[in-house]
Design a protein around this motif. Structure first.
Motif, PDB file in Angstrom:
ATOM      1  N   SER A 162       0.974  -1.292   0.127  1.00  0.00           N
ATOM      2  CA  SER A 162       0.126   0.016   0.078  1.00  0.00           C
ATOM      3  C   SER A 162       1.052   1.158  -0.038  1.00  0.00           C
ATOM      4  CB  SER A 162      -0.927   0.105   1.348  1.00  0.00           C
ATOM      5  OG  SER A 162      -0.287   0.138   2.428  1.00  0.00           O
ATOM      6  N   ARG A 163       0.412   2.396  -0.197  1.00  0.00           N
ATOM      7  CA  ARG A 163       1.066   3.593  -0.394  1.00  0.00           C
ATOM      8  C   ARG A 163       1.571   4.166   0.966  1.00  0.00           C
ATOM      9  NH1 ARG A 163       0.345   6.842  -5.129  1.00  0.00           N
ATOM     10  NH2 ARG A 163      -1.302   6.148  -6.537  1.00  0.00           N
ATOM     11  N   ARG A 164       0.874   3.707   2.127  1.00  0.00           N
ATOM     12  CA  ARG A 164       1.188   4.073   3.234  1.00  0.00           C
ATOM     13  C   ARG A 164       0.563   3.208   4.307  1.00  0.00           C
ATOM     14  NH1 ARG A 164      -2.012   7.592   1.152  1.00  0.00           N
ATOM     15  NH2 ARG A 164      -0.408   9.137   0.459  1.00  0.00           N
ATOM     16  N   PRO A 165       1.039   3.027   5.484  1.00  0.00           N
ATOM     17  CA  PRO A 165       0.204   2.181   6.405  1.00  0.00           C
ATOM     18  C   PRO A 165      -1.197   2.360   6.691  1.00  0.00           C
ATOM     19  CG  PRO A 165       2.595   2.799   7.309  1.00  0.00           C
ATOM     20  CD  PRO A 165       2.270   3.651   5.888  1.00  0.00           C
ATOM     21  N   SER A 166      -1.980   1.414   6.791  1.00  0.00           N
ATOM     22  CA  SER A 166      -3.389   1.810   7.143  1.00  0.00           C
ATOM     23  C   SER A 166      -3.812   1.062   8.266  1.00  0.00           C
ATOM     24  CB  SER A 166      -4.110   0.988   5.788  1.00  0.00           C
ATOM     25  OG  SER A 166      -5.534   1.006   6.139  1.00  0.00           O
ATOM     26  N   ARG A 167      -4.627   1.844   8.821  1.00  0.00           N
ATOM     27  CA  ARG A 167      -5.378   1.452  10.187  1.00  0.00           C
ATOM     28  C   ARG A 167      -6.510   0.356   9.902  1.00  0.00           C
ATOM     29  NH1 ARG A 167      -4.181   4.381  14.849  1.00  0.00           N
ATOM     30  NH2 ARG A 167      -6.219   3.780  15.404  1.00  0.00           N
ATOM     31  N   SER A 168      -6.865   0.194   8.639  1.00  0.00           N
ATOM     32  CA  SER A 168      -8.261  -0.273   8.359  1.00  0.00           C
ATOM     33  C   SER A 168      -8.031  -1.512   7.453  1.00  0.00           C
ATOM     34  CB  SER A 168      -9.169   0.423   7.898  1.00  0.00           C
ATOM     35  OG  SER A 168      -8.894   0.971   6.664  1.00  0.00           O
ATOM     36  N   MET A 169      -7.042  -1.512   6.752  1.00  0.00           N
ATOM     37  CA  MET A 169      -6.941  -2.708   5.645  1.00  0.00           C
ATOM     38  C   MET A 169      -5.634  -3.612   5.753  1.00  0.00           C
ATOM     39  SD  MET A 169      -5.194  -3.758   2.624  1.00  0.00           S
ATOM     40  CE  MET A 169      -4.473  -2.057   1.963  1.00  0.00           C
ATOM     41  N   LEU A 170      -5.602  -4.566   5.990  1.00  0.00           N
ATOM     42  CA  LEU A 170      -4.363  -5.542   6.194  1.00  0.00           C
ATOM     43  C   LEU A 170      -3.995  -5.874   4.750  1.00  0.00           C
ATOM     44  CD1 LEU A 170      -5.634  -7.908   9.055  1.00  0.00           C
ATOM     45  CD2 LEU A 170      -4.306  -5.898   9.306  1.00  0.00           C
ATOM     46  N   GLY A 171      -4.791  -6.221   3.956  1.00  0.00           N
ATOM     47  CA  GLY A 171      -4.649  -6.637   2.567  1.00  0.00           C
ATOM     48  C   GLY A 171      -5.697  -6.804   1.778  1.00  0.00           C
ATOM     49  N   HIS A 172      -5.475  -6.780   0.403  1.00  0.00           N
ATOM     50  CA  HIS A 172      -6.734  -7.062  -0.271  1.00  0.00           C
ATOM     51  C   HIS A 172      -6.341  -7.585  -1.729  1.00  0.00           C
ATOM     52  CE1 HIS A 172      -5.956  -2.967  -2.288  1.00  0.00           C
ATOM     53  NE2 HIS A 172      -6.774  -3.624  -3.095  1.00  0.00           N
ATOM     54  N   PHE A 173      -7.147  -8.557  -2.160  1.00  0.00           N
ATOM     55  CA  PHE A 173      -7.019  -9.130  -3.524  1.00  0.00           C
ATOM     56  C   PHE A 173      -8.031  -8.462  -4.601  1.00  0.00           C
ATOM     57  CE2 PHE A 173      -8.535 -12.272  -6.700  1.00  0.00           C
ATOM     58  CZ  PHE A 173      -7.437 -12.211  -7.566  1.00  0.00           C
ATOM     59  N   PHE A 201      -1.031 -15.192   2.801  1.00  0.00           N
ATOM     60  CA  PHE A 201      -1.980 -16.510   2.550  1.00  0.00           C
ATOM     61  C   PHE A 201      -3.386 -16.380   2.534  1.00  0.00           C
ATOM     62  CE2 PHE A 201      -4.128 -20.456   4.529  1.00  0.00           C
ATOM     63  CZ  PHE A 201      -3.715 -21.150   3.698  1.00  0.00           C
ATOM     64  N   HIS A 202      -3.954 -15.395   3.313  1.00  0.00           N
ATOM     65  CA  HIS A 202      -5.189 -15.304   3.190  1.00  0.00           C
ATOM     66  C   HIS A 202      -5.842 -14.539   1.935  1.00  0.00           C
ATOM     67  CE1 HIS A 202      -9.312 -13.972   5.205  1.00  0.00           C
ATOM     68  NE2 HIS A 202      -9.159 -13.075   4.511  1.00  0.00           N
ATOM     69  N   GLU A 203      -5.087 -13.662   1.555  1.00  0.00           N
ATOM     70  CA  GLU A 203      -5.132 -12.985   0.020  1.00  0.00           C
ATOM     71  C   GLU A 203      -5.105 -14.005  -0.888  1.00  0.00           C
ATOM     72  OE1 GLU A 203      -6.884 -10.318   0.165  1.00  0.00           O
ATOM     73  OE2 GLU A 203      -6.374 -10.075   2.457  1.00  0.00           O
ATOM     74  N   MET A 204      -4.277 -15.114  -0.925  1.00  0.00           N
ATOM     75  CA  MET A 204      -3.952 -16.074  -1.747  1.00  0.00           C
ATOM     76  C   MET A 204      -4.907 -16.856  -1.952  1.00  0.00           C
ATOM     77  SD  MET A 204       0.112 -16.924  -1.216  1.00  0.00           S
ATOM     78  CE  MET A 204       0.260 -18.302  -2.500  1.00  0.00           C
ATOM     79  N   LEU A 205      -5.710 -17.237  -0.905  1.00  0.00           N
ATOM     80  CA  LEU A 205      -7.055 -18.038  -0.878  1.00  0.00           C
ATOM     81  C   LEU A 205      -8.271 -17.094  -1.567  1.00  0.00           C
ATOM     82  CD1 LEU A 205      -7.121 -19.316   2.950  1.00  0.00           C
ATOM     83  CD2 LEU A 205      -6.566 -20.609   0.509  1.00  0.00           C
ATOM     84  N   HIS A 206      -8.107 -15.792  -1.521  1.00  0.00           N
ATOM     85  CA  HIS A 206      -9.045 -15.108  -2.233  1.00  0.00           C
ATOM     86  C   HIS A 206      -9.037 -15.326  -3.886  1.00  0.00           C
ATOM     87  CE1 HIS A 206     -11.354 -12.917   0.948  1.00  0.00           C
ATOM     88  NE2 HIS A 206     -10.507 -12.511   1.389  1.00  0.00           N
ATOM     89  N   LEU A 207      -7.762 -15.476  -4.184  1.00  0.00           N
ATOM     90  CA  LEU A 207      -7.421 -15.888  -5.519  1.00  0.00           C
ATOM     91  C   LEU A 207      -7.881 -17.071  -5.832  1.00  0.00           C
ATOM     92  CD1 LEU A 207      -6.252 -15.054  -8.167  1.00  0.00           C
ATOM     93  CD2 LEU A 207      -3.829 -15.914  -7.077  1.00  0.00           C
ATOM     94  N   ARG A 208      -7.552 -18.080  -5.193  1.00  0.00           N
ATOM     95  CA  ARG A 208      -7.999 -19.610  -5.188  1.00  0.00           C
ATOM     96  C   ARG A 208      -9.600 -19.579  -5.151  1.00  0.00           C
ATOM     97  NH1 ARG A 208      -9.928 -23.710  -6.120  1.00  0.00           N
ATOM     98  NH2 ARG A 208      -9.226 -25.834  -5.627  1.00  0.00           N
TER      99      ARG A 208
END
Length: 245
Positions: A162-173, A201-208
């Protein structure tokens, strides 16, 4: 081809609304919500947004409504439902479940979802920093998890911080851009590597396991997704780390 189920569900919603302009629909809904208040001038504009977004504001006695052009050809009852949603939000009025249901049902139609996906690909801008961070390389983490959990068979999407650290988003696909974006906070020395590996791993599962669409329901975390997630070692410990972050 249009989604037959969606078409069937929208049948019966058609009414004499077909002859109304969008402005006339919004005036009528305004009078339903605020019967003692004179209706202001209305301006409804369909815009080339990258998503099915809609906005409303009151300015100098005129209501400005800006709607994604994805909805320009929507049936009149869907336009009416969106009018109830936007005006209800603006004037803090409760929105009947019928209108929310009708609007979500239309957006969840297979043909509408397909068109929205294409529009996001064509119009949407996506900042992707690349996999290399100051302390971690997302490409290396992805490939290690790919070998461990997916037999190395998962195609690598675009990877970035991400552009900068976020307080609400850990990651996203992002399926429209085939990209996994990880919160830059995980590139800091204070963050345990286990936490970063679990988020990846969590975001890879969204891909899968893509989002499951069924009628108006949209399930992001399916049963298959949850079952696969349980295979991650130290899952509970990783989630506790995220809570502390």
């Amino acid at each position: 081809m249009p989604d037959p189920q969606g078409m069937l569900d929208l049948q019966g919603l058609q009414s004499s609304l077909f002859f109304e302009t969008p402005e006339e629909i919004y005036v009528r809904v305004f009078r339903e919500l605020k019967p003692r208040t004179p209706a202001p001038d209305m301006r409804v504009e369909f815009c080339r947004f990258a998503n099915a977004d809609s906005f409303i504001r009151l300015e100098n006695g005129r209501l400005h409504v800006r709607i994604s052009d994805l909805l320009e050809g929507a049936p009149a009852p869907v336009t009416e439902a969106l009018a109830h949603i936007l005006l209800g939000k603006l004037y803090r009025k409760p929105v009947a479940r019928l209108y929310a249901h009708r609007y979500r049902l239309y957006l969840n139609r297979r043909d509408v979802r397909r068109q929205a996906h294409l529009v996001r690909q064509i119009r949407g801008r996506k900042f992707i920093s690349g996999p290399a961070g100051e302390r971690h390389n997302l490409e290396e983490i992805f490939e290690r998890l790919n070998r461990q959990f997916f037999d190395g068979l998962m195609g690598r999407p675009l990877l970035g911080w991400s552009r900068r650290p976020s307080r609400s988003m850990l990651g996203h696909f992002d399926p429209s851009h085939n990209a996994i974006i990880i919160n830059r906070v995980f590139d800091e020395a204070r963050v345990p590597p286990l936490a970063l590996e679990y988020v990846m791993f969590h975001e890879m599962l969204h891909l899968r396991y893509p989002v499951d669409h069924n009628g108006m329901r949209r399930r992001v975390h399916t049963k298959e997704f949850r079952d696969a997630e349980k295979k991650f070692p130290n899952l509970r410990e990783a989630k506790e780390m995220l809570k502390r972050l």
